[in-house]
Design a protein around this motif. Structure first.
Motif, PDB file in Angstrom:
ATOM      1  N   SER A  40      15.237   8.543 -76.177  1.00  0.00           N
ATOM      2  CA  SER A  40      16.127   9.099 -77.202  1.00  0.00           C
ATOM      3  C   SER A  40      16.905   7.990 -77.913  1.00  0.00           C
ATOM      4  O   SER A  40      17.232   8.118 -79.097  1.00  0.00           O
ATOM      5  CB  SER A  40      17.114  10.096 -76.583  1.00  0.00           C
ATOM      6  N   HIS A  43      15.114   6.765 -81.002  1.00  0.00           N
ATOM      7  CA  HIS A  43      15.262   7.518 -82.263  1.00  0.00           C
ATOM      8  C   HIS A  43      16.485   7.013 -83.046  1.00  0.00           C
ATOM      9  O   HIS A  43      16.510   7.046 -84.266  1.00  0.00           O
ATOM     10  CB  HIS A  43      15.404   9.015 -82.001  1.00  0.00           C
ATOM     11  N   ASP A 217      -1.902  10.184 -73.882  1.00  0.00           N
ATOM     12  CA  ASP A 217      -1.201   9.058 -74.513  1.00  0.00           C
ATOM     13  C   ASP A 217      -2.290   8.072 -74.930  1.00  0.00           C
ATOM     14  O   ASP A 217      -3.484   8.363 -74.759  1.00  0.00           O
ATOM     15  CB  ASP A 217      -0.206   8.412 -73.521  1.00  0.00           C
ATOM     16  N   ARG A 222       0.610   3.190 -69.095  1.00  0.00           N
ATOM     17  CA  ARG A 222       1.358   4.441 -68.906  1.00  0.00           C
ATOM     18  C   ARG A 222       0.422   5.530 -68.374  1.00  0.00           C
ATOM     19  O   ARG A 222       0.801   6.332 -67.513  1.00  0.00           O
ATOM     20  CB  ARG A 222       2.019   4.859 -70.217  1.00  0.00           C
ATOM     21  N   VAL A 261       6.978  13.783 -76.267  1.00  0.00           N
ATOM     22  CA  VAL A 261       6.866  12.746 -77.302  1.00  0.00           C
ATOM     23  C   VAL A 261       8.022  12.871 -78.293  1.00  0.00           C
ATOM     24  O   VAL A 261       8.798  11.945 -78.485  1.00  0.00           O
ATOM     25  CB  VAL A 261       5.519  12.836 -78.049  1.00  0.00           C
ATOM     26  N   HIS A 266       2.862   9.452 -83.018  1.00  0.00           N
ATOM     27  CA  HIS A 266       1.878   8.791 -83.861  1.00  0.00           C
ATOM     28  C   HIS A 266       0.512   9.330 -83.516  1.00  0.00           C
ATOM     29  O   HIS A 266       0.278   9.836 -82.415  1.00  0.00           O
ATOM     30  CB  HIS A 266       1.931   7.271 -83.735  1.00  0.00           C
ATOM     31  N   PRO A 308      10.674  19.056 -74.223  1.00  0.00           N
ATOM     32  CA  PRO A 308      11.807  18.151 -73.975  1.00  0.00           C
ATOM     33  C   PRO A 308      11.907  17.063 -75.048  1.00  0.00           C
ATOM     34  O   PRO A 308      12.975  16.498 -75.243  1.00  0.00           O
ATOM     35  CB  PRO A 308      11.485  17.537 -72.609  1.00  0.00           C
ATOM     36  N   THR A 335      18.545  18.576 -71.976  1.00  0.00           N
ATOM     37  CA  THR A 335      18.516  19.028 -70.581  1.00  0.00           C
ATOM     38  C   THR A 335      19.881  19.516 -70.098  1.00  0.00           C
ATOM     39  O   THR A 335      20.898  18.882 -70.362  1.00  0.00           O
ATOM     40  CB  THR A 335      18.028  17.879 -69.693  1.00  0.00           C
TER      41      THR A 335
END
Ligand SMILES: NC(=O)c1ccc[n+]([C@@H]2O[C@H](COP(=O)([O-])OP(=O)(O)OC[C@H]3O[C@@H](n4cnc5c(N)ncnc54)[C@H](O)[C@@H]3O)[C@@H](O)[C@H]2O)c1
Ligand SMILES: [Zn+2]
Ligand SMILES: [Zn+2]
Length: 389
Positions: A40, A43, A217, A222, A261, A266, A308, A335
């Motif tokens: 977050s 962003h 992904d 990852r 995501v 993307h 989420p 959350t």
């Protein structure tokens, strides 16, 4: 004290700022021992979240030691070790009483901004937009915690910072996303995004007993980390997500889909993502909902979409007809951290899960500006950054 401050899009600096002080009788001042960079925060770094101001102190995933408590704070005492949930909660409003902590009605001190942006205010958040109160965050040596007689989670001896730090955000976030799926033993749960949140979605869905969990992904390390927990992997650079998910479910589609995501999705060369980037560039659309579209299209009829991933504003070209006619359920939100922390702390203590698995980088706070970039660009196989003020 030292802190990481937002200076505008793509600019975060390590600054000397005034020490925080007790302002209200229920406050506490925490000396931060560990803090993390969250998806977050990216962003904000990338300038997609409205309501930031130059100089804002970042950080909403942090823990430390209580240095000072206000006169009416009966819960904490100096020396307590606490994890501080990113949602600031009063504990007494209608929503807090229902456990809907991220929409606490009292803690956003910029309530009017929240009302205008979202129709109704949501809870105050640390180190985030002024729409959610503009509270200084925890990527700092010290932080003022308002309503500190409710939110902070006391940590028992014998657990490291690394084991418990993520109780303040990404662990309950992954857990809530899976809980919202109401998982049954016959379910396929597909998780988009193998970032830190996706990793906790995968492990939570497995603990909750899903038949199979699929991770999507295009970042190899990852995907490997999620596979280590038992997830089936789809690399969207190599395979069609829709075809693979249908193959894995005998053509029916996954019953449960999780968007871990959010607004910066993307998608290499897909038509809809070119459209989103163009509209975003000329400010006709604020968010890029590629994953949402994919989930609505592939989800099994009567399934659940759990979201989420953070969205900030307006999205376009949503196949709402597919969602409506298939009878999909949407569940989403910031959350309700404190709804889950007692249970998750117990699971950590019992050894069912050790959240430190996700950490790839640990450094001093002064390296924060550089590590924001490393994390965003997935350089140096970065998955999760922990900073030590
Ligand atoms: N609801 C909450 O309370 C809450 C709490 C924490 C984080 N979040 C949000 O969760 C999201 C994930 O956070 P994170 O820390 O894991 O961030 P992250 O940026 O590290 O992870 C996002 C992942 O999504 C992947 N991705 C991008 N486009 C994709 C696509 N089309 N299909 C599949 N994967 C794609 C990226 O490669 C990346 O690995 C963010 O939007 C963050 O804001 C929400
Ligand atoms: Zn977060
Ligand atoms: Zn409240």
């Amino acid at each position: 004290m030292k802190a990481l401050c937002w200076q505008g899009k793509h600019k975060i600096t390590y600054e000397t700022v005034p020490d925080p002080k007790i302002e209200e009788p229920r406050d506490a001042i925490i000396k931060v021992s560990s803090c993390a960079i969250c998806g977050s925060d990216l962003h904000l770094f990338d300038g997609f979240m409205p309501g930031m101001e130059v100089g804002d102190i970042l950080g909403h995933e942090f823990m430390g030691e209580v240095m000072e408590v206000g006169s009416e704070n009966k819960k904490l005492k100096v020396g307590d070790r606490v994890v501080v949930p990113f949602t600031i909660i009063c504990g007494a409003c209608d929503q807090c009483k229902r456990g809907n902590f991220s929409v606490c009605e009292r803690t956003n001190r910029n309530k009017a901004l929240g009302d205008t942006a979202f129709g109704h205010t949501t809870a105050g958040l640390f180190g985030y937009s002024h729409i959610t109160g503009g509270y200084p965050g925890g990527q700092a040596e010290y932080v003022r915690v308002p309503y500190a007689d409710v939110g902070p989670v006391k940590i028992p001896d014998g657990l490291t910072d690394e084991q418990v730090l993520f109780l303040g955000d990404i662990f309950p976030t992954g857990w809530q996303a899976a809980a919202y799926c109401e998982i049954e033993s016959t379910d396929t749960v597909a998780v988009w995004g193998a970032g830190p949140v996706g990793q906790f979605c995968v492990r939570s869905a497995i603990i909750m007993g899903a038949k199979q969990v699929v991770i999507i992904d295009n970042v190899p390390e990852r995907l490997t980390m999620a596979a280590a927990a038992g997830a089936i992997v789809i690399n969207f650079d190599d395979d069609s997500v829709l075809d693979r998910l249908n193959e894995l479910t005998q053509g029916k589609g996954p019953e449960k889909c999780i968007d871990a995501v959010g607004l910066e999705a993307h998608a290499t060369g897909s038509l809809d993502s070119i459209y989103d980037r163009a509209k975003q560039a000329v400010m006709l659309e604020s968010d890029r909902p590629h994953v949402l579209r994919e989930m609505m299209y592939v989800c099994r009829p009567a399934g659940i979409l759990s979201i989420p991933g953070v969205y900030g504003g307006l999205i376009d070209k949503i196949p709402f007809g597919a969602a409506m006619n298939k009878g999909l359920t949407f569940r989403m939100g910031q959350t309700h951290v404190n709804r889950w922390t007692d249970d998750l702390l117990r699971r950590i203590q019992e050894g069912q899960i050790d959240p430190s698995f996700v950490i790839t980088h640990t450094a001093g706070l002064e390296r924060g500006p550089e590590l924001y970039e490393t994390f965003r660009d997935k350089k140096d196989s970065c998955i999760k950054v922990v900073l030590k003020p």
